[in-house]
Design a protein around this motif. Structure first.
Motif, PDB file in Angstrom:
ATOM      1  N   ILE A   1      45.751  34.938  31.765  1.00  0.00           N
ATOM      2  CA  ILE A   1      45.375  33.594  31.299  1.00  0.00           C
ATOM      3  C   ILE A   1      43.885  33.353  31.530  1.00  0.00           C
ATOM      4  O   ILE A   1      43.164  32.864  30.646  1.00  0.00           O
ATOM      5  CB  ILE A   1      46.225  32.530  32.014  1.00  0.00           C
ATOM      6  CG1 ILE A   1      47.697  32.645  31.580  1.00  0.00           C
ATOM      7  CG2 ILE A   1      45.690  31.130  31.727  1.00  0.00           C
ATOM      8  CD1 ILE A   1      48.643  31.781  32.378  1.00  0.00           C
ATOM      9  N   VAL A   2      43.400  33.726  32.710  1.00  0.00           N
ATOM     10  CA  VAL A   2      41.973  33.569  33.006  1.00  0.00           C
ATOM     11  C   VAL A   2      41.139  34.426  32.057  1.00  0.00           C
ATOM     12  O   VAL A   2      40.112  33.975  31.530  1.00  0.00           O
ATOM     13  CB  VAL A   2      41.691  33.944  34.474  1.00  0.00           C
ATOM     14  CG1 VAL A   2      40.181  33.938  34.756  1.00  0.00           C
ATOM     15  CG2 VAL A   2      42.404  32.995  35.415  1.00  0.00           C
ATOM     16  N   ALA A   3      41.570  35.666  31.822  1.00  0.00           N
ATOM     17  CA  ALA A   3      40.832  36.564  30.924  1.00  0.00           C
ATOM     18  C   ALA A   3      40.794  36.016  29.503  1.00  0.00           C
ATOM     19  O   ALA A   3      39.763  36.114  28.814  1.00  0.00           O
ATOM     20  CB  ALA A   3      41.483  37.947  30.941  1.00  0.00           C
ATOM     21  N   SER A   4      41.890  35.414  29.045  1.00  0.00           N
ATOM     22  CA  SER A   4      41.929  34.862  27.682  1.00  0.00           C
ATOM     23  C   SER A   4      40.913  33.740  27.513  1.00  0.00           C
ATOM     24  O   SER A   4      40.213  33.667  26.487  1.00  0.00           O
ATOM     25  CB  SER A   4      43.335  34.351  27.373  1.00  0.00           C
ATOM     26  OG  SER A   4      44.290  35.395  27.433  1.00  0.00           O
ATOM     27  N   TYR A   5      40.782  32.889  28.498  1.00  0.00           N
ATOM     28  CA  TYR A   5      39.807  31.795  28.397  1.00  0.00           C
ATOM     29  C   TYR A   5      38.381  32.306  28.525  1.00  0.00           C
ATOM     30  O   TYR A   5      37.456  31.744  27.924  1.00  0.00           O
ATOM     31  CB  TYR A   5      40.102  30.729  29.456  1.00  0.00           C
ATOM     32  CG  TYR A   5      41.215  29.806  29.031  1.00  0.00           C
ATOM     33  CD1 TYR A   5      40.970  28.762  28.124  1.00  0.00           C
ATOM     34  CD2 TYR A   5      42.513  29.982  29.498  1.00  0.00           C
ATOM     35  CE1 TYR A   5      41.990  27.918  27.712  1.00  0.00           C
ATOM     36  CE2 TYR A   5      43.538  29.141  29.092  1.00  0.00           C
ATOM     37  CZ  TYR A   5      43.271  28.114  28.198  1.00  0.00           C
ATOM     38  OH  TYR A   5      44.289  27.286  27.776  1.00  0.00           O
ATOM     39  N   LEU A   6      38.179  33.374  29.277  1.00  0.00           N
ATOM     40  CA  LEU A   6      36.838  33.961  29.345  1.00  0.00           C
ATOM     41  C   LEU A   6      36.462  34.599  28.018  1.00  0.00           C
ATOM     42  O   LEU A   6      35.299  34.543  27.598  1.00  0.00           O
ATOM     43  CB  LEU A   6      36.781  35.000  30.475  1.00  0.00           C
ATOM     44  CG  LEU A   6      36.825  34.449  31.905  1.00  0.00           C
ATOM     45  CD1 LEU A   6      36.898  35.579  32.921  1.00  0.00           C
ATOM     46  CD2 LEU A   6      35.593  33.587  32.175  1.00  0.00           C
ATOM     47  N   ARG A   7      37.440  35.217  27.332  1.00  0.00           N
ATOM     48  CA  ARG A   7      37.173  35.775  26.002  1.00  0.00           C
ATOM     49  C   ARG A   7      36.809  34.663  25.026  1.00  0.00           C
ATOM     50  O   ARG A   7      35.891  34.801  24.213  1.00  0.00           O
ATOM     51  CB  ARG A   7      38.404  36.521  25.481  1.00  0.00           C
ATOM     52  CG  ARG A   7      38.690  37.840  26.153  1.00  0.00           C
ATOM     53  CD  ARG A   7      39.711  38.642  25.356  1.00  0.00           C
ATOM     54  NE  ARG A   7      40.249  39.746  26.148  1.00  0.00           N
ATOM     55  CZ  ARG A   7      41.347  39.694  26.874  1.00  0.00           C
ATOM     56  NH1 ARG A   7      42.052  38.567  26.899  1.00  0.00           N
ATOM     57  NH2 ARG A   7      41.754  40.726  27.560  1.00  0.00           N
TER      58      ARG A   7
END
Length: 443
Positions: free
Chosen positions: A110-116
């Motif tokens: 979830i954190v990685a998706s928002y960073l993308r």
């Protein structure tokens, strides 16, 4: 309570997947990538190295890559799949591993998706995702530990997460970071990723091999010393008993009625002293080679540990030492002499209480080893055992206590060996941990 906690984690996983479902459609994953991680996760979970109170496995590499490279739903599936290889350890370990792994992978994804989405998924972003996985791991495992043991969360964080734990997590995170950059969808990327995983497995296997070798060398040294002292005691006792028995025989042939009162008293005193010596020597002989009388029914280590802890509470209250028991949910029944085994538990608990500081802690844990053998461990938060003293632990009359006899560990070692088991020292400089491993009851 622990099962309720795992059920709660499962509900959280379902809710988070429903809430962040749009991210799955926004960032679809390649089926080959998901399949690669679903296979590599369980394989990386097979080799494990014991560190402090837990184990190091490499499934965290696959979980970290899932958090960095897949959407939330696929990350959850990869986390669940990584626990398949612990099926042999029973239902509780597999459910716990599955819940922990899926929560860690899902949260990181979830954190990685928002960073993308923010176009900031560079090296710093990768490290931020791995740091998130690290923190989530710490939190959920600590809570599980606290619920299982009855300790406060603060004590769990303070006493169970040592430097080796952080080094192990850093090692796993570095592997996940490298693989996440290599696995770019090309055949070469998958091959290189597989090579990195194999190298990590080889390194972990080397670490495990060195640790096992050190343990075996230590056990062999302990066994040799105990055997040497036992044989020496048996030989001396045998010779002395023969000589004293001869003396007693001749003393009994003397008719004390024909002696004057002074000589009669002397003969009676000498006879009583000789009989006492025979009794003492008989006890020494039994101590050198204890006679095990196996119970017809299996002995439950959980029940034995509970009784041993109850008997030690007055001693612990005097020193204000906290006692805690972590019972195993698995079958930990053994073939044993309950009286002698209770003596071993009592010796180990008393030693731990004596070693712990005022307001210290002593923990008694039961469980099963990877080979299926039941065990119980007694640990304390005392000063531990120095390397110099470590090599004398199971020798007779060796003690670091002012009023100790130095026979408790020696006797306990002999009793456990007569049970075809092992008494192991697994502590460090921050506390002693003694573990007794016994063959399971086979009916």
């Amino acid at each position: 309570m622990t099962y309720a906690y795992l059920a709660g984690l499962g509900i959280i996983v379902v809710i988070l997947n429903l809430v962040f479902r749009p991210l799955d459609a926004q960032y679809p994953d390649r089926a080959v990538l998901v399949a690669f991680l679903c296979v590599s996760g369980p394989l990386l979970n097979i080799p494990q190295v014991r560190i402090e109170q837990g184990r190091l496995s490499l499934s965290g590499i696959a979980i970290g890559v899932a958090a960095l490279a897949t959407n939330p739903l696929d990350a959850t599936l990869i986390g669940l799949a990584s626990s398949v290889s612990v099926l042999r350890r029973g239902a509780f370990p597999i459910v716990g591993n599955a819940m922990f792994s899926s929560v860690i992978a899902l949260t990181g994804s979830i954190v990685a998706s928002y960073l993308r989405r923010a176009d900031s998924f560079d090296l710093v972003g990768h490290l931020a995702v791995l740091a998130t996985c690290f923190l989530v791991n710490m939190v959920i495992v600590s809570i599980a530990f606290a619920l299982w043991s009855g300790e406060s969360l603060r004590n769990v964080l303070k006493h169970n997460f040592a430097l080796s734990f952080y080094v192990a997590l850093t090692y796993v995170a570095l592997g996940a970071l490298v693989v996440s950059y290599l696995i770019d969808g090309s055949v070469t990327g998958y091959v290189l990723s597989a090579i990195v995983c194999v190298l990590a497995l080889a390194l972990t296997d080397t670490i495990a091999g060195r640790r096992i070798r050190r343990v075996l060398e230590s056990e062999l040294s302990d066994a040799d010393r105990h055997l040497f002292h036992s044989r020496a005691v048996e030989g001396v006792v045998h010779n002395l008993r023969n000589h004293i028995a001869t003396a007693v025989g001749y003393l009994k042939e003397i008719d004390s009625r024909r002696l004057d009162p002074v000589d009669r008293d002397a003969i009676e005193t000498a006879t009583a002293a000789a009989n006492d010596a025979v009794t003492v020597l008989r006890g020494l002989a039994q101590g050198a080679t204890p006679r095990v009388t196996y119970a017809t029914e299996p002995v439950d280590l959980n029940e034995l540990a509970t009784r041993g802890l109850g008997m030690a509470r007055p001693r612990a209250r005097t020193k204000e030492v906290e006692l805690a028991l972590r019972e195993s949910p698995e079958d930990v029944r053994v073939k044993a002499d309950p009286l002698l085994l209770r003596e071993v538990i009592t010796n180990l608990i008393n030693n731990a209480i004596d070693a712990a500081p005022s307001n210290g802690r002593v923990y008694l844990t039961t469980g099963k080893r990877g080979n299926g053998w039941p065990f119980f461990s007694v640990s304390d938060n005392g000063p531990g055992v120095s390397d110099e003293n470590r090599h004398h632990l199971f020798e007779p009359h060796f003690t670091t206590k002012e009023s100790g006899t130095g026979l408790g560990l020696f006797m306990s070692y002999g009793i456990v060996r007569e049970h075809q088991g092992q008494l192991l020292f697994e502590g460090n400089r921050r506390g002693a941990v003694f573990t007794v491993v016994l063959p399971p009851f086979s009916g």
